[in-house]
Design a protein around this motif. Structure first.
Motif, PDB file in Angstrom:
ATOM      1  N   LYS A  84       6.864  -6.729  -6.551  1.00 47.23           N
ATOM      2  CA  LYS A  84       6.780  -5.644  -7.531  1.00 47.23           C
ATOM      3  C   LYS A  84       5.417  -5.645  -8.192  1.00 47.23           C
ATOM      4  O   LYS A  84       4.807  -4.603  -8.401  1.00 47.23           O
ATOM      5  CB  LYS A  84       7.863  -5.816  -8.597  1.00 47.23           C
ATOM      6  N   MET A  85       4.916  -6.839  -8.511  1.00 48.84           N
ATOM      7  CA  MET A  85       3.622  -6.911  -9.183  1.00 48.84           C
ATOM      8  C   MET A  85       2.536  -6.344  -8.280  1.00 48.84           C
ATOM      9  O   MET A  85       1.701  -5.561  -8.727  1.00 48.84           O
ATOM     10  CB  MET A  85       3.314  -8.353  -9.545  1.00 48.84           C
ATOM     11  N   MET A  86       2.547  -6.708  -6.995  1.00 53.82           N
ATOM     12  CA  MET A  86       1.456  -6.208  -6.148  1.00 53.82           C
ATOM     13  C   MET A  86       1.578  -4.707  -5.921  1.00 53.82           C
ATOM     14  O   MET A  86       0.566  -3.996  -5.876  1.00 53.82           O
ATOM     15  CB  MET A  86       1.340  -6.983  -4.834  1.00 53.82           C
ATOM     16  N   ILE A  87       2.806  -4.162  -5.874  1.00 48.75           N
ATOM     17  CA  ILE A  87       2.967  -2.717  -5.689  1.00 48.75           C
ATOM     18  C   ILE A  87       2.428  -1.964  -6.907  1.00 48.75           C
ATOM     19  O   ILE A  87       1.699  -0.981  -6.777  1.00 48.75           O
ATOM     20  CB  ILE A  87       4.452  -2.381  -5.457  1.00 48.75           C
ATOM     21  N   ILE A 346       8.222 -17.244   4.565  1.00 52.21           N
ATOM     22  CA  ILE A 346       8.396 -16.224   3.535  1.00 52.21           C
ATOM     23  C   ILE A 346       7.197 -16.219   2.601  1.00 52.21           C
ATOM     24  O   ILE A 346       6.628 -15.173   2.277  1.00 52.21           O
ATOM     25  CB  ILE A 346       9.699 -16.463   2.747  1.00 52.21           C
ATOM     26  N   SER A 347       6.759 -17.422   2.157  1.00 53.02           N
ATOM     27  CA  SER A 347       5.678 -17.454   1.171  1.00 53.02           C
ATOM     28  C   SER A 347       4.372 -16.985   1.794  1.00 53.02           C
ATOM     29  O   SER A 347       3.561 -16.336   1.125  1.00 53.02           O
ATOM     30  CB  SER A 347       5.532 -18.849   0.572  1.00 53.02           C
ATOM     31  N   SER A 348       4.158 -17.253   3.104  1.00 51.86           N
ATOM     32  CA  SER A 348       2.901 -16.805   3.704  1.00 51.86           C
ATOM     33  C   SER A 348       2.875 -15.289   3.818  1.00 51.86           C
ATOM     34  O   SER A 348       1.831 -14.673   3.627  1.00 51.86           O
ATOM     35  CB  SER A 348       2.693 -17.452   5.064  1.00 51.86           C
ATOM     36  N   VAL A 349       4.046 -14.670   4.113  1.00 49.77           N
ATOM     37  CA  VAL A 349       4.084 -13.205   4.165  1.00 49.77           C
ATOM     38  C   VAL A 349       3.742 -12.634   2.792  1.00 49.77           C
ATOM     39  O   VAL A 349       2.940 -11.706   2.665  1.00 49.77           O
ATOM     40  CB  VAL A 349       5.466 -12.706   4.633  1.00 49.77           C
ATOM     41  N   ALA A 350       4.328 -13.215   1.724  1.00 53.71           N
ATOM     42  CA  ALA A 350       4.067 -12.717   0.373  1.00 53.71           C
ATOM     43  C   ALA A 350       2.590 -12.865   0.030  1.00 53.71           C
ATOM     44  O   ALA A 350       1.957 -11.942  -0.476  1.00 53.71           O
ATOM     45  CB  ALA A 350       4.933 -13.460  -0.638  1.00 53.71           C
ATOM     46  N   PHE A 351       2.011 -14.034   0.320  1.00 48.65           N
ATOM     47  CA  PHE A 351       0.597 -14.248  -0.012  1.00 48.65           C
ATOM     48  C   PHE A 351      -0.292 -13.309   0.798  1.00 48.65           C
ATOM     49  O   PHE A 351      -1.231 -12.715   0.274  1.00 48.65           O
ATOM     50  CB  PHE A 351       0.189 -15.699   0.264  1.00 48.65           C
ATOM     51  N   TYR A 352       0.015 -13.157   2.086  1.00 52.09           N
ATOM     52  CA  TYR A 352      -0.821 -12.311   2.931  1.00 52.09           C
ATOM     53  C   TYR A 352      -0.810 -10.878   2.425  1.00 52.09           C
ATOM     54  O   TYR A 352      -1.846 -10.230   2.341  1.00 52.09           O
ATOM     55  CB  TYR A 352      -0.348 -12.361   4.382  1.00 52.09           C
ATOM     56  N   MET A 353       0.389 -10.379   2.061  1.00 49.98           N
ATOM     57  CA  MET A 353       0.477  -9.006   1.568  1.00 49.98           C
ATOM     58  C   MET A 353      -0.268  -8.859   0.242  1.00 49.98           C
ATOM     59  O   MET A 353      -0.885  -7.842  -0.021  1.00 49.98           O
ATOM     60  CB  MET A 353       1.944  -8.604   1.393  1.00 49.98           C
ATOM     61  N   PHE A 354      -0.224  -9.901  -0.594  1.00 44.26           N
ATOM     62  CA  PHE A 354      -0.917  -9.870  -1.879  1.00 44.26           C
ATOM     63  C   PHE A 354      -2.414  -9.710  -1.659  1.00 44.26           C
ATOM     64  O   PHE A 354      -3.062  -8.843  -2.233  1.00 44.26           O
ATOM     65  CB  PHE A 354      -0.634 -11.175  -2.639  1.00 44.26           C
ATOM     66  N   TYR A 356      -3.907  -8.776   1.140  1.00 49.37           N
ATOM     67  CA  TYR A 356      -4.199  -7.582   1.943  1.00 49.37           C
ATOM     68  C   TYR A 356      -4.239  -6.341   1.054  1.00 49.37           C
ATOM     69  O   TYR A 356      -5.095  -5.464   1.224  1.00 49.37           O
ATOM     70  CB  TYR A 356      -3.126  -7.446   3.019  1.00 49.37           C
ATOM     71  N   THR A 357      -3.326  -6.268   0.075  1.00 49.20           N
ATOM     72  CA  THR A 357      -3.299  -5.151  -0.864  1.00 49.20           C
ATOM     73  C   THR A 357      -4.659  -4.953  -1.511  1.00 49.20           C
ATOM     74  O   THR A 357      -5.219  -3.862  -1.504  1.00 49.20           O
ATOM     75  CB  THR A 357      -2.243  -5.431  -1.946  1.00 49.20           C
ATOM     76  N   PHE A 358      -5.216  -6.049  -2.054  1.00 51.55           N
ATOM     77  CA  PHE A 358      -6.476  -5.903  -2.786  1.00 51.55           C
ATOM     78  C   PHE A 358      -7.654  -5.699  -1.848  1.00 51.55           C
ATOM     79  O   PHE A 358      -8.542  -4.887  -2.122  1.00 51.55           O
ATOM     80  CB  PHE A 358      -6.685  -7.103  -3.710  1.00 51.55           C
ATOM     81  N   SER A 359      -7.671  -6.400  -0.719  1.00 47.13           N
ATOM     82  CA  SER A 359      -8.806  -6.252   0.195  1.00 47.13           C
ATOM     83  C   SER A 359      -8.873  -4.830   0.714  1.00 47.13           C
ATOM     84  O   SER A 359      -9.932  -4.207   0.751  1.00 47.13           O
ATOM     85  CB  SER A 359      -8.671  -7.209   1.374  1.00 47.13           C
ATOM     86  N   ASN A 360      -7.723  -4.298   1.139  1.00 50.55           N
ATOM     87  CA  ASN A 360      -7.716  -2.966   1.724  1.00 50.55           C
ATOM     88  C   ASN A 360      -8.060  -1.904   0.682  1.00 50.55           C
ATOM     89  O   ASN A 360      -8.832  -0.998   0.949  1.00 50.55           O
ATOM     90  CB  ASN A 360      -6.341  -2.690   2.327  1.00 50.55           C
ATOM     91  N   LEU A 361      -7.500  -2.044  -0.543  1.00 51.60           N
ATOM     92  CA  LEU A 361      -7.793  -1.048  -1.574  1.00 51.60           C
ATOM     93  C   LEU A 361      -9.259  -1.080  -1.961  1.00 51.60           C
ATOM     94  O   LEU A 361      -9.853  -0.058  -2.269  1.00 51.60           O
ATOM     95  CB  LEU A 361      -6.919  -1.283  -2.804  1.00 51.60           C
ATOM     96  N   LEU A 362      -9.860  -2.283  -1.926  1.00 47.19           N
ATOM     97  CA  LEU A 362     -11.283  -2.420  -2.226  1.00 47.19           C
ATOM     98  C   LEU A 362     -12.084  -1.568  -1.243  1.00 47.19           C
ATOM     99  O   LEU A 362     -12.964  -0.795  -1.646  1.00 47.19           O
ATOM    100  CB  LEU A 362     -11.652  -3.894  -2.118  1.00 47.19           C
ATOM    101  N   ILE A 363     -11.765  -1.690   0.046  1.00 49.02           N
ATOM    102  CA  ILE A 363     -12.516  -0.922   1.048  1.00 49.02           C
ATOM    103  C   ILE A 363     -12.250   0.566   0.859  1.00 49.02           C
ATOM    104  O   ILE A 363     -13.174   1.380   0.908  1.00 49.02           O
ATOM    105  CB  ILE A 363     -12.116  -1.363   2.466  1.00 49.02           C
TER     106      ILE A 363
END
Lengths: 514, 111
Positions: A84-87, A346-354, A356-363
């Protein structure tokens, strides 16, 4: 069924309540503010969304309070909180990015629709019932169809809208048919109840049909091969802020629900006709992971439009993340009463999405700024960006390095955790293919940096400045990406592990309760 | 009583017709109709499964979990209606820009 306690149930949907109020406030602001002041609505939306992102932390679930709420419709746990926080942070950055974007025309509806889509996404990540899951998924998807076709006078936007809509609703229909079968076999719509009923026996072929339909539906949402056809066209045609939102918030929420669904409904302990259902979906997910990584990376090599290149890159990134999903099969080691492979997956998926969210939005924020000044999305027009605005080039370079997985940007640890989870769950081959693909991907990511820093452009002597909202969006996202690659790794991965343990224990309790 | 399998066969046939329609038709409106058929097949499934699998203990005060099949179907109507409303609006946008409702004829995006 336990007694309904209204006040105790509120924290479970605090974010959703906040988003609903925000949506109503935005409608009123639109009608009361004069035309010149409407641009400020974007600031209101961005700041409110950023504040709401604190809600999952303030009302964070503890061991006593986490569990099922609202008649078993939502599960309140740390896994849901982190997503929820990353969304919400993604939605906040997107509203900031959209403030002066030409495709958005400074209209309030845009922010309103983004808020409603985030509402759907936050419900989706904590859904614990098929009905809730379906309604939340559509609350996320229908606004996204509108957003893709948002720029009504633009031919490409309309085209991307209809493609996204037709593929999307086709995928939802497949998913729903799978849901109706699962409901039919078990006469319950609760995810935990389905797992319990399935392990009492059933027909293997029928369950597999339902499983394939459901995975196809989710595969569309996360744009995994072979359900990726829509991705390049939609990413390229939609207004850039929408592409940003689509590529991160929608994807993160869909990965969260995929992990939650597979972990709750088909854990390794569900055995039908003497066969563990888990081995089938681990096989599907592994094949999809390898295909997505390879296909996405190879096709990204020959793209000349930056948004289209990022679309193929996002297919590849979905492939990497699917490695973490496949790692849910678990290994042999137990840690704190939880299978270590499952928890790491599970934790790696959560971290990766976290990250990825910021890296992609930055670009994508960088693309909005460049498109505003250069008027083109072609990679060749990024030539000499460093001489026109060094800070913008630096921010985009950080985002690209993060996607490529080079330290100190966040992507390195993201990939490291995914591959670690794969090795722990006896999927070493998958990890090796992932590493090889990361090397192929380096080429097209580094070419962008080379174009920005080395190539000579025609307008090298005409520098431009970044306006305040974009400076904030780019600055915040760059800092977060760098922090996630250095100091913030430990707190975030610890939080993700907490969520992972909660999820894995919940799945273990269902089976133990039989 | 008609056996459950009859309903499931009708639903499966309807679903397959819908899938065929989506994959074979080029017109956007016809594809949308195919999707609607698939959703209706889901509804038949849900209501048939609910009718045959659930015993309602008390008709006047049923437990919520005894009604989830019909509740699911009711939500399907609402969401399908919302989806069609948005879908037709998008199709009109495409028609205005391209003078056609055939998605393949809108083909500036490729590569």
């Amino acid at each position: 069924m336990p007694e309904f306690d209204f006040l105790a149930s509120l924290p479970a949907i605090s974010v959703e309540i906040g988003l609903t109020i925000l949506a109503i406030v935005l409608v009123f602001l639109e009608s009361y503010l004069s035309k010149e002041n409407r641009r400020n609505i974007a600031y209101v939306a961005a700041v409110s969304l950023a504040f709401l992102a604190a809600a999952p932390v303030i009302w964070s679930p503890t061991a006593e309070t986490s569990g099922l709420y609202w008649g078993g419709m939502v599960r309140y746990d740390a896994f849901g909180s982190i997503f929820k926080m990353m969304i919400l942070l993604a939605a906040s950055l997107v509203t900031l990015m959209a403030i002066d974007d030409k495709g958005v025309h400074r209209k309030t509806e845009f922010h309103l629709v983004i808020v409603v889509a985030s509402l759907g996404a936050s419900l989706l990540v904590s859904a614990a019932d098929l009905i809730m899951l379906f309604v939340a998924l559509e609350t996320l998807s229908v606004p996204l169809y509108i957003l893709a076709a948002y720029n009504r006078t633009d031919r490409e936007s309309a085209e991307s809208g209809i493609k996204y809509f037709l593929f999307g609703s086709f995928a939802s229909a497949l998913l729903l048919y799978g849901f109706s079968l699962l409901y039919g076999f078990t006469s319950t719509t609760s995810l935990d109840g389905i797992a319990a009923a399935l392990s009492q026996g059933g027909d293997l072929v029928a369950v597999l049909v339902a499983l394939v339909l459901v995975i196809a539906g989710f595969g569309f949402k996360i744009s995994a091969v072979p359900f990726h056809f829509w991705t390049p066209d939609v990413y390229q045609g939609a207004p850039t802020p929408v592409t940003g939102f689509l590529s991160v918030a929608s994807k993160a929420a869909s990965f969260a629900v995929l992990v939650r669904f597979l972990n709750a409904v088909f854990p390794g302990t569900v055995i039908v006709d003497g066969q563990s259902i888990q081995q089938f979906w681990v096989a599907f997910v592994s094949v999809a992971a390898v295909a997505s990584m390879t296909f996405g990376n190879i096709l990204a090599l020959r793209q000349s439009n930056i948004k289209r290149m990022l679309a193929y890159s996002s297919i590849a990134q979905a492939g990497y993340t699917l490695i973490g999903v496949a790692a849910l099969q678990g290994g042999t080691t137990l840690d704190q009463g939880v299978n270590l492979g499952v928890a790491l997956g599970i934790s790696s998926v959560a971290f990766y999405m976290f990250m990825y969210t910021f890296s992609n939005l930055l670009i994508f924020a960088g693309i909005v700024v460049v498109t505003e000044h250069v008027g083109s999305e072609d990679l060749s027009d990024y030539a000499g960006l460093q001489r026109r605005n060094p800070w913008l080039a630096l921010a985009m370079a950080i985002g690209i390095l993060s996607l490529a997985g080079i330290p100190p940007a966040a992507g390195f640890f993201g990939k490291f955790f995914l591959f670690q989870a794969a090795v722990e769950s006896n999927l070493t081959a998958l990890a090796i293919i992932g590493v090889l693909n990361a090397i192929i991907a380096l080429y097209y990511y580094l070419v962008v940096i080379k174009i920005m820093y080395v190539d000579k452009g025609p307008d090298d002597d005409k520098p431009f400045t970044i306006s305040t909202p974009y400076a904030w969006a780019l600055g915040v996202a760059s800092v977060v990406v760098l922090l996630l690659g250095t100091f913030a790794v430990t707190p975030i991965i610890t939080w993700a592990r907490e969520g992972a343990n909660a999820l894995a224990q919940a799945a273990a309790t269902i089976v133990a309760g039989l | 009583m008609v056996p459950l399998s009859w309903y499931l066969i009708v639903a499966a046939a309807l679903f397959s017709i819908g899938v065929f329609g989506v994959l074979s038709r080029r017109n956007g409106v016809a594809v949308l109709m195919g999707i609607e058929l698939m959703l209706n097949a889901v509804n038949i499934n849900l209501v048939a499964f609910w009718r045959y699998n659930t015993t309602i203990a008390s008709v006047t005060e049923p437990v919520p979990s005894e009604l989830n099949g019909v509740v699911f179907a009711a939500f399907m109507f609402v969401v399908a209606a919302a989806e069609v409303a948005v879908g037709l609006a998008i199709i009109i946008t495409v028609y205005r820009n391209w003078r056609s409702v055939i998605p393949e004829e809108a083909d500036t995006l490729r590569g």
